[in-house]
Design an enzyme around this catalytic site. Sequence first.
Site: not given
Length: 343
Positions: A160, A196, A198, A285
């Site tokens: 991120h 991931d 996200h 995740d």
Amino acid sequence: MIIIHSEEHRLQSGRSELNDGQLVPCYEKPERADIIRDRLAAIGVGPMVTPDPHGLEPLARVHDAGYLSFLQSAWDEWLVEHGDWDALPLNWVAPGMHRRVVPRSIDGRLGYYSFDAGTPITAGTWRAATAAANSALTGADRLRAGDRSAFALCRPPGHHAGRAYYGGYCFLNNAAIAAQSLRDNGAARVAVLDVDYHHGNGTQEIFWERGDVLFVSLHADPIDEFPYFSGHADETGAGAGAGATLNLPLPWGTDWAAYAEALAVAARRIGDFAPDALVVSLGADTYGGDPISRFRLLSEDFLRMGAALAAMNLPTLFVMEGGYAVADLGVNVGNVLTGFEGA
Ligand SMILES: NCCCNCCCCCS
Ligand SMILES: [Zn+2]
């Protein structure tokens, strides 16, 4: 498969994050790396080594100089201004506002250089983040030395983090730093595959205008899910990078059957790109038991994920990203690597 890991990760240990309106204990916590480290040792994935130092230069190949110097001094400035509390931002640029002048205030600069209030800067953040980047860089060195694969057990994660901002528990973009290092040391083309849950908004931004690094991401649809403002299917890169970004957003509730279809699309695109190396931003995740995520992969699906990644038949550097169901995190990450090795 060699595992690169630094115990300096535990220097990143925030007290709390702002999540859904509450200050809660940090999900991104030291126990995450401990349980992965112990599980990989228990199943014998491979030797574990500490990272080699690489200095600031490889970081500056990816991140803005002003941002890097901010990260190095933020805690000391915060400490003087506010005392020994985690440094969390409270103000951000809103539509119509300008990000023209860097504020002198540490509070202003925390907001200037971040996009969420879930990523505490503490006394040990800079050392932990640079140790994670060195783990990813050491993994890139191993690929260059001829290893088929390597696992950089990075904490804090990185996908991120953009050129000049932090957030989503990320400060330095470990996967992007490793991809750039591979490019700087002989690889003509590198693919980054982000699995991931996200969207890897930071990695996308870093390589947005680059045709030598392909960025492919499978993630929860940002119309519903963090990081909310990037990762839509129509984002495909710009300039020399036009067509070198592929986003595959998936709905809440996605299970392995649907996930595997998207992964097959990703594999075809990566195959067409014919990179010299693959960097996998490995977040776990996507697991059904993850406390902050809403996909429905089972632990055994991570074996299948590993096998699918191996079928791409590329030198592969795994870089640890997210995954917050700590009790099952070791098994899930170990399953990816076992599936990859066993294929
Ligand atoms: N209610 C959504 C809060 C999201 N908080 C940040 C999650 C960062 C994941 C990094 S892989
Ligand atoms: Zn994530």
